[in-house]
Design a protein around this motif. Structure first.
Motif, PDB file in Angstrom:
ATOM      1  N   ILE A   9      15.091   3.077   9.622  1.00 18.87           N
ATOM      2  CA  ILE A   9      15.337   2.807  11.046  1.00 18.87           C
ATOM      3  C   ILE A   9      14.752   3.900  11.949  1.00 18.87           C
ATOM      4  CG2 ILE A   9      17.419   1.418  10.660  1.00 18.87           C
ATOM      5  CD1 ILE A   9      18.966   4.021  11.595  1.00 18.87           C
ATOM      6  N   GLY A  10      13.952   4.781  11.366  1.00 16.42           N
ATOM      7  CA  GLY A  10      13.317   5.831  12.172  1.00 16.42           C
ATOM      8  C   GLY A  10      14.308   6.847  12.699  1.00 16.42           C
ATOM      9  N   ALA A  11      15.359   7.113  11.928  1.00 13.64           N
ATOM     10  CA  ALA A  11      16.386   8.065  12.364  1.00 13.64           C
ATOM     11  C   ALA A  11      16.049   9.460  11.859  1.00 13.64           C
ATOM     12  CB  ALA A  11      17.743   7.637  11.818  1.00 13.64           C
ATOM     13  N   GLU A  12      16.874  10.400  12.270  1.00 14.68           N
ATOM     14  CA  GLU A  12      16.765  11.744  11.731  1.00 14.68           C
ATOM     15  C   GLU A  12      17.727  11.856  10.555  1.00 14.68           C
ATOM     16  OE1 GLU A  12      18.063  14.749  14.466  1.00 14.68           O
ATOM     17  OE2 GLU A  12      18.171  16.172  12.800  1.00 14.68           O
ATOM     18  N   VAL A  13      17.201  12.259   9.399  1.00 19.65           N
ATOM     19  CA  VAL A  13      18.094  12.540   8.277  1.00 19.65           C
ATOM     20  C   VAL A  13      18.549  13.979   8.460  1.00 19.65           C
ATOM     21  CG1 VAL A  13      18.295  12.719   5.777  1.00 19.65           C
ATOM     22  CG2 VAL A  13      16.921  10.883   6.791  1.00 19.65           C
ATOM     23  N   ALA A  14      19.849  14.154   8.619  1.00 18.17           N
ATOM     24  CA  ALA A  14      20.366  15.473   9.015  1.00 18.17           C
ATOM     25  C   ALA A  14      20.016  16.550   7.993  1.00 18.17           C
ATOM     26  CB  ALA A  14      21.873  15.390   9.189  1.00 18.17           C
ATOM     27  N   ARG A  48      10.433  11.192  -2.319  1.00 18.46           N
ATOM     28  CA  ARG A  48      11.334  10.354  -3.110  1.00 18.46           C
ATOM     29  C   ARG A  48      11.495   8.972  -2.486  1.00 18.46           C
ATOM     30  NH1 ARG A  48      16.241  13.259  -3.028  1.00 18.46           N
ATOM     31  NH2 ARG A  48      15.162  15.223  -2.919  1.00 18.46           N
ATOM     32  N   CYS A  49      11.444   8.928  -1.190  1.00 18.43           N
ATOM     33  CA  CYS A  49      11.687   7.662  -0.511  1.00 18.43           C
ATOM     34  C   CYS A  49      10.395   7.031  -0.024  1.00 18.43           C
ATOM     35  CB  CYS A  49      12.661   7.866   0.640  1.00 18.43           C
ATOM     36  SG  CYS A  49      14.248   8.471   0.076  1.00 18.43           S
ATOM     37  N   ALA A  50       9.268   7.467  -0.566  1.00 15.78           N
ATOM     38  CA  ALA A  50       7.977   7.005  -0.069  1.00 15.78           C
ATOM     39  C   ALA A  50       7.837   5.493  -0.159  1.00 15.78           C
ATOM     40  CB  ALA A  50       6.853   7.676  -0.854  1.00 15.78           C
ATOM     41  N   SER A  51       8.378   4.918  -1.217  1.00  8.83           N
ATOM     42  CA  SER A  51       8.232   3.474  -1.380  1.00  8.83           C
ATOM     43  C   SER A  51       8.887   2.741  -0.217  1.00  8.83           C
ATOM     44  CB  SER A  51       8.836   3.027  -2.701  1.00  8.83           C
ATOM     45  OG  SER A  51      10.177   3.428  -2.730  1.00  8.83           O
ATOM     46  N   VAL A  52       9.958   3.314   0.293  1.00  7.41           N
ATOM     47  CA  VAL A  52      10.635   2.669   1.418  1.00  7.41           C
ATOM     48  C   VAL A  52       9.791   2.781   2.674  1.00  7.41           C
ATOM     49  CG1 VAL A  52      12.681   2.657   2.854  1.00  7.41           C
ATOM     50  CG2 VAL A  52      12.855   3.281   0.465  1.00  7.41           C
ATOM     51  N   SER A  53       9.373   4.025   2.971  1.00 10.85           N
ATOM     52  CA  SER A  53       8.714   4.208   4.264  1.00 10.85           C
ATOM     53  C   SER A  53       7.362   3.505   4.320  1.00 10.85           C
ATOM     54  CB  SER A  53       8.583   5.687   4.601  1.00 10.85           C
ATOM     55  OG  SER A  53       8.153   6.396   3.493  1.00 10.85           O
ATOM     56  N   SER A  54       6.654   3.437   3.182  1.00 14.07           N
ATOM     57  CA  SER A  54       5.345   2.802   3.255  1.00 14.07           C
ATOM     58  C   SER A  54       5.475   1.295   3.432  1.00 14.07           C
ATOM     59  CB  SER A  54       4.527   3.118   1.999  1.00 14.07           C
ATOM     60  OG  SER A  54       5.190   2.574   0.891  1.00 14.07           O
ATOM     61  N   ALA A  55       6.590   0.747   3.009  1.00 11.31           N
ATOM     62  CA  ALA A  55       6.781  -0.698   3.149  1.00 11.31           C
ATOM     63  C   ALA A  55       7.394  -1.071   4.493  1.00 11.31           C
ATOM     64  CB  ALA A  55       7.678  -1.196   2.015  1.00 11.31           C
ATOM     65  N   ASN A  56       7.748  -0.041   5.252  1.00 15.15           N
ATOM     66  CA  ASN A  56       8.465  -0.277   6.505  1.00 15.15           C
ATOM     67  C   ASN A  56       7.797  -1.244   7.461  1.00 15.15           C
ATOM     68  OD1 ASN A  56      10.827   0.888   6.511  1.00 15.15           O
ATOM     69  ND2 ASN A  56      10.225   2.781   7.498  1.00 15.15           N
ATOM     70  N   SER A  57       6.473  -1.163   7.548  1.00 21.20           N
ATOM     71  CA  SER A  57       5.783  -1.944   8.564  1.00 21.20           C
ATOM     72  C   SER A  57       5.978  -3.443   8.364  1.00 21.20           C
ATOM     73  CB  SER A  57       4.300  -1.595   8.545  1.00 21.20           C
ATOM     74  OG  SER A  57       3.845  -1.728   7.217  1.00 21.20           O
ATOM     75  N   ALA A  58       6.282  -3.848   7.140  1.00 18.09           N
ATOM     76  CA  ALA A  58       6.446  -5.283   6.891  1.00 18.09           C
ATOM     77  C   ALA A  58       7.841  -5.755   7.280  1.00 18.09           C
ATOM     78  CB  ALA A  58       6.221  -5.575   5.415  1.00 18.09           C
ATOM     79  N   CYS A  59       8.694  -4.807   7.600  1.00 18.46           N
ATOM     80  CA  CYS A  59      10.104  -5.146   7.727  1.00 18.46           C
ATOM     81  C   CYS A  59      10.442  -6.169   8.812  1.00 18.46           C
ATOM     82  CB  CYS A  59      10.902  -3.881   7.934  1.00 18.46           C
ATOM     83  SG  CYS A  59      12.623  -4.196   7.924  1.00 18.46           S
ATOM     84  N   PRO A  60       9.949  -6.024  10.045  1.00 23.32           N
ATOM     85  CA  PRO A  60      10.345  -6.983  11.072  1.00 23.32           C
ATOM     86  C   PRO A  60      10.042  -8.429  10.677  1.00 23.32           C
ATOM     87  CG  PRO A  60       9.250  -5.119  12.059  1.00 23.32           C
ATOM     88  CD  PRO A  60       9.105  -4.963  10.575  1.00 23.32           C
ATOM     89  N   THR A  61       8.912  -8.636  10.017  1.00 24.96           N
ATOM     90  CA  THR A  61       8.557  -9.989   9.585  1.00 24.96           C
ATOM     91  C   THR A  61       9.593 -10.491   8.596  1.00 24.96           C
ATOM     92  OG1 THR A  61       6.482  -8.847   9.324  1.00 24.96           O
ATOM     93  CG2 THR A  61       6.450 -11.245   9.107  1.00 24.96           C
ATOM     94  N   THR A  62       9.932  -9.620   7.667  1.00 29.63           N
ATOM     95  CA  THR A  62      10.921 -10.005   6.666  1.00 29.63           C
ATOM     96  C   THR A  62      12.225 -10.384   7.357  1.00 29.63           C
ATOM     97  OG1 THR A  62      10.006  -8.174   5.436  1.00 29.63           O
ATOM     98  CG2 THR A  62      11.911  -9.292   4.480  1.00 29.63           C
ATOM     99  N   MET A  63      12.583  -9.580   8.387  1.00 29.32           N
ATOM    100  CA  MET A  63      13.856  -9.827   9.047  1.00 29.32           C
ATOM    101  C   MET A  63      13.853 -11.166   9.769  1.00 29.32           C
ATOM    102  SD  MET A  63      15.277  -6.216  10.317  1.00 29.32           S
ATOM    103  CE  MET A  63      13.988  -5.820  11.438  1.00 29.32           C
ATOM    104  N   GLN A  64      12.708 -11.526  10.347  1.00 21.99           N
ATOM    105  CA  GLN A  64      12.663 -12.797  11.085  1.00 21.99           C
ATOM    106  C   GLN A  64      12.867 -14.000  10.182  1.00 21.99           C
ATOM    107  OE1 GLN A  64       9.080 -13.068  13.471  1.00 21.99           O
ATOM    108  NE2 GLN A  64       9.464 -10.956  14.083  1.00 21.99           N
ATOM    109  N   ARG A  65      12.428 -13.851   8.948  1.00 19.03           N
ATOM    110  CA  ARG A  65      12.537 -15.002   8.054  1.00 19.03           C
ATOM    111  C   ARG A  65      13.992 -15.309   7.678  1.00 19.03           C
ATOM    112  NH1 ARG A  65       9.712 -13.380   3.689  1.00 19.03           N
ATOM    113  NH2 ARG A  65       7.922 -12.337   4.586  1.00 19.03           N
ATOM    114  N   HIS A  66      14.868 -14.323   7.803  1.00 21.74           N
ATOM    115  CA  HIS A  66      16.249 -14.560   7.379  1.00 21.74           C
ATOM    116  C   HIS A  66      17.001 -15.398   8.389  1.00 21.74           C
ATOM    117  CE1 HIS A  66      16.718 -12.040   3.792  1.00 21.74           C
ATOM    118  NE2 HIS A  66      15.604 -11.539   4.244  1.00 21.74           N
TER     119      HIS A  66
END
Ligand code: ADP
Ligand code: MG
Length: 314
Positions: free
Chosen positions: A67-72, A296-314
């Motif tokens: 979600i583009g937050a700051e991890v404390a 460690r979380c690279a797989s998440v962040s690199s896939a992020n750009s596809a997320c809004p599309t995925t969300m619309q399909r639900h």
């Protein structure tokens, strides 16, 4: 006659998809016989010590990145003190002043066709905490049973800013969040089993007024339909109250799906009522370095750009 504007902020409890509990090794699997998945830590026997589940922390970090937050850099577990029969310790371990995830936002699509629009909802924070047990009121001939299987189940409490302006926006937000936590693999999203539940904070104010009105918080909504019905009822109720010359009192309310009404549960408690203080049994959670965390979380962040599309399909 005033024109009213609705203001909504949502707190969501997402159960994290870990195999074991947040501070003990007991299983989190749903549906076991009562009290078969509650170990000494979950039962709060004297002398036990909590040990933080690394997987739960990874889930929180993954959410923060998504979600583009700051991890404390540093977050702290705190004791939230209250009495309840299904809380044998007398406090819940949560996070207060220093949560693990700060800020971020979610972009939603609201409505359909010509009326569709995009909306950005800011997030305030997300923090780790443990769930409480369950009181069972049936089958005990006038008494209640206590099932501590759920005690210590890891939750991520995700708090939005009061950015939503209608029940449709609230539902769109809840659906987008629901899709997101499943898509990044941190929550199974099962709403019947209570893995994803929302509290809706609702207030109204005259259109054009800068200050917010007094809110009431509708607890534990576990379906999108109930979320919408509860908010719609609550908004109308608050408008009627004000128009008839009464004041809204800050309160926690419950939604009854059978009557379609919200009903007061308790007047609202404030944070100081809980006497939060840092839990001396747990070390602060400290980020080793931003780079290793990203890796460690690279797989998440690199896939992020596809997320809004995925969300619309639900
Ligand atoms: P708590 O419920 O623990 O007291 P907060 O004060 O942080 O916590 O607020 C909880 C939620 O209520 C947040 O989602 C916030 O956006 C929302 N909120 C705060 N003030 C209002 C308001 N006047 N009307 C509607 N929602 C609000
Ligand atoms: Mg609240």
């Amino acid at each position: 006659m005033n024109q009213w504007e609705v203001v909504i902020g949502i707190e969501t409890h997402a159960q994290l998809a870990t195999v074991s509990k947040i501070f003990s090794g007991a299983s989190t699997a749903f549906g076991a016989e009562p009290n078969t998945q509650a170990c000494a830590v979950d039962l709060a026997l004297p002398g036990v010590l909590p040990v933080l589940n690394k997987k739960a922390v990874e889930c929180a970090i993954r959410f923060g990145l998504a979600i583009g937050a700051e991890v404390a850099r540093k977050s702290v577990f705190a004791r939230k003190n209250y009495f309840y029969p299904d809380l044998p310790k007398g406090y819940q371990i949560s996070q207060m002043d220093l949560p693990v995830v700060v800020g971020g936002h979610i972009t939603l699509q609201v409505g359909q066709g010509d009326k569709a629009y995009e909306k950005v909802v800011r997030l305030t924070r997300a923090h780790l905490e443990e769930d409480a047990g369950k009181s069972l009121h049936e089958d005990f001939h006038g008494k209640s049973g206590i099932d501590l299987n759920r005690a210590g189940t890891p939750l991520l409490e995700i708090v939005s800013e009061p950015d939503m302006r209608s029940s449709d926006e609230a539902v769109a937000y809840a659906k987008a969040l629901h899709a997101l936590v499943q898509w990044i693999g941190i929550c199974d999203g099962n709403m019947q089993e209570g893995s994803f539940r929302c509290d809706a904070n609702v207030s109204v104010r005259p259109k054009g007024q800068a200050e917010f009105g007094t809110r009431r918080e509708i607890k534990n909504l576990n379906s999108f339909r109930f979320l919408k019905e509860a908010i719609d009822f609550e908004v109308q109720w608050q408008i009627n109250e004000i128009e008839e010359g009464r004041r809204i009192q800050q309160a926690t309310v419950l939604f009854d799906p059978d009557s379609g009404e919200t009903r007061m549960m308790r007047s609202k408690e404030d944070a100081h009522d809980y006497r939060y203080f840092p839990d001396p049994d747990l070390l602060p959670l400290v980020r080793a370095s931003y780079r290793s965390c990203r890796a460690r979380c690279a797989s998440v962040s690199s896939a992020n750009s596809a997320c809004p599309t995925t969300m619309q399909r639900h």
